[in-house]
Design a protein around this motif. Structure first.
Motif, short mmCIF file in Angstrom:
data_model
loop_
_atom_site.label_atom_id
_atom_site.label_comp_id
_atom_site.label_asym_id
_atom_site.label_seq_id
_atom_site.Cartn_x
_atom_site.Cartn_y
_atom_site.Cartn_z
N SER A 4 1.29 -1.42 0.34
CA SER A 4 -0.42 0.33 -0.22
C SER A 4 0.85 1.29 -0.02
O SER A 4 2.46 1.63 0.10
CB SER A 4 -0.85 -0.06 0.77
N ASP A 71 -9.79 3.47 -7.30
CA ASP A 71 -8.69 4.60 -7.71
C ASP A 71 -8.76 5.46 -8.73
O ASP A 71 -9.10 6.47 -8.81
CB ASP A 71 -7.12 4.47 -8.02
N SER A 111 -6.98 1.57 2.52
CA SER A 111 -6.65 1.36 0.94
C SER A 111 -5.15 -0.40 1.39
O SER A 111 -5.29 -0.44 1.45
CB SER A 111 -6.64 2.14 0.79
N THR A 113 -3.05 -1.94 -2.56
CA THR A 113 -3.67 -2.39 -4.00
C THR A 113 -3.14 -3.57 -4.33
O THR A 113 -2.20 -4.26 -3.28
CB THR A 113 -1.70 -1.29 -4.22
N ARG A 123 -6.24 -0.23 -6.51
CA ARG A 123 -6.11 0.39 -5.47
C ARG A 123 -7.56 0.53 -5.13
O ARG A 123 -8.46 1.34 -6.21
CB ARG A 123 -5.01 1.68 -5.06
#
Length: 177
Positions: A4, A71, A111, A113, A123
């Protein structure tokens, strides 16, 4: 999972029961899909494991309804389920998908990724979590009925049908009486 924003994976929490079941699931797919099995097992190994009643509110569990933002700004609402319950058209995504594996154990506001099946990194940020856990349905609150193993019934029915066919009989069954 990829790292992340700050170079570390977000902290995740899973219940002891889910950790055991998901680790077994990862082991069961290791030959067929080693990369996904490794990802899921890696998530289970790095998770803080707690008693089922100690999982904090707002943590993504199995059967949780999760709203997240990707994202690209799109918001989605999905329910995280075991493979047999998956139905993408109904918004039920399997833990055995890259996004499902990314979601497990995250808390509202976190969050991560993750790498999609096409190799693109994406993400997502968890916005809200509702329901979850093995006994708690996420969406409508209706209780699930007990799991009933019908294999013995099917086997007996199959034997009866085979026996009737072998005897040359044509048993129409109780509805014809």
């Amino acid at each position: 999972m990829t790292k992340s924003g700050r170079g570390r994976l977000p902290k995740i929490v899973v219940s002891h029961d889910e950790q055991e079941r998901l680790s077994a699931l990862a082991a069961s797919i290791s030959v067929r899909n080693p990369e996904l099995a490794e990802e899921l097992q890696g998530e289970m190994e790095r998770a803080r494991v707690v008693a089922p009643d100690k999982v904090p509110a707002g943590v993504v569990r199995m059967n949780s309804e999760v709203e997240f933002e990707s994202d690209d700004g799109q918001r989605r609402r999905v329910t995280l389920v075991y493979p047999g319950d998956a139905d993408i058209s109904a918004g039920r995504i399997s833990i055995l998908t890259p996004i499902g594996t990314a979601l497990i154990g995250l808390s509202e506001g976190q969050s991560i990724t993750w790498t999609a099946r096409d190799g693109r990194e994406q993400r997502l940020t968890v916005l809200s979590v509702h329901g979850g856990g093995p006994e708690e349905p996420a969406q409508d609150g209706a209780e699930a009925g007990p799991v009933v193993d019908l294999s013995g019934v099917r086997a007996a029915r199959s034997r009866r049908t085979s026996a009737a066919g072998a005897a040359g009989g044509d048993d129409p069954g109780p509805s014809a009486a």
